[in-house]
Design an enzyme around this catalytic site. Structure first.
Site, PDB file in Angstrom:
ATOM      1  N   LYS A  19      31.553  33.683  62.508  1.00 28.01           N
ATOM      2  CA  LYS A  19      31.847  33.820  61.080  1.00 28.01           C
ATOM      3  C   LYS A  19      30.570  34.014  60.271  1.00 28.01           C
ATOM      4  O   LYS A  19      30.528  34.792  59.309  1.00 28.01           O
ATOM      5  CB  LYS A  19      32.618  32.602  60.574  1.00 28.01           C
TER       6      LYS A  19
ATOM      7  N   LYS B 176      27.312  29.997  49.686  1.00 25.53           N
ATOM      8  CA  LYS B 176      27.332  28.866  50.622  1.00 25.53           C
ATOM      9  C   LYS B 176      27.322  29.360  52.069  1.00 25.53           C
ATOM     10  O   LYS B 176      26.584  28.846  52.918  1.00 25.53           O
ATOM     11  CB  LYS B 176      28.566  28.005  50.347  1.00 25.53           C
TER      12      LYS B 176
END
Length: 291
Positions: free
Chosen positions: A171, A239
């Site tokens: 990811k 983030k």
């Protein structure tokens, strides 16, 4: 019937949980915001007032939360999933978090008799709504196959990429590619407009060649319109890119484009645009170009 507890009913989690209901699963949903629980109930799910209520007697527990500390507390906290779920339940975290955190949770869960998978997702709000997400799964192969019917209710591409933490590592790579691609499309649109070329016509031409991509096809039209309603907020991509740069540093890997994209996303957030869609990088390019 597989009984599922779903924690985190936000932009992504809400439609994912609703799609599980549509697929015939018995789903109890919990969110700190009661309004989101009520929307889930309207979609046919069962509302849960507490974490314990959401996970008790459930076969599978899914979390879709903002960041590593949220998932760690939800899994390992005194009032968390492992404190209330039945032994033998399968815990699946579909958030985007640090690979090291995913490995820590997997180790702790297995020691307490739970199956654990990290299964972050890609595809944005549209993919969550349409159940076309790409799901990158880390963990034990047997547990991945057990969870496959659950994943298939939410996504089109389900790939077991390796052991615990591997899903989060893939990811992070995904977020690198997406950020660089969005930045490239933003720069291209500003460049085209500066040269008095209609960007929509140009995008149609570019999409048919090697420059074609999901970002160009699915996100460029709203970028041209300066529609930055969040499908995936810039602050969340920021983030994710911090996760990427930290993991790359730990691995001793140099990622020049990834680092540049991370700095640009951080700048967008720092100037107060973190609640906008990540395609608001176009806004930053315009400002840097004095346009």
């Amino acid at each position: 019937m597989t009984k599922i507890g779903f924690i985190g009913l936000g932009i992504m989690g809400g439609p994912m949980a609703a799609n599980l209901v549509k697929a015939g699963f018995d789903v109890a949903g919990y969110n700190r915001s009661q309004a989101k629980v009520e929307r889930f109930v309207e979609a046919g799910g069962t509302g849960a007032a507490t974490v314990a209520e959401a996970v008790r007697d459930r076969d599978v527990i899914i979390t879709c939360l903002p960041d590593s500390p949220d998932v760690e507390e939800m899994a390992l906290g005194d009032d968390g999933v492992f404190a209330h779920a039945r032994e033998g339940a399968l815990f699946i975290d579909m958030s985007t978090i640090q690979p090291a955190t995913a490995r820590k949770i997997a180790e702790a869960g297995r020691a307490r008799g739970f199956g654990v998978l990290d299964a972050p997702i890609s595809g944005g709000e549209r993919g969550a709504i349409e159940a076309t997400l790409s799901i990158m799964v880390g963990g034990e192969g047997v547990e991945v196959e057990t969870a496959r019917p659950v994943f298939e209710a939410m996504g089109k591409t389900i790939v077991h990429v390796g052991p615990a933490g591997a899903g989060q590592t893939v990811k992070a790579a995904n977020q690198l590619i997406c950020a660089v691609n969005i930045q490239a499309v933003a720069e291209a649109i500003v460049f085209l407009e500066a040269n008095s070329v209609d960007p929509t016509t140009a995008i149609n031409a570019l999409s048919g060649g090697l420059a074609g991509s999901a970002v160009l096809e699915r996100r460029a039209p709203s970028m041209v319109e300066r529609n930055f309603q969040p499908g995936f907020r810039a602050e969340l991509h920021d983030k994710d890119l911090r996760i990427l740069t930290a993991a790359a540093r730990d691995a001793g890997v140099t990622i020049p484009l990834g680092t540049a994209a991370a700095q640009l996303m951080a700048a967008l957030v720092a100037q107060g645009d973190g609640k906008l869609d990540n395609t608001a990088l176009l806004k930053l390019v315009e400002e840097l170009s004095g346009r």
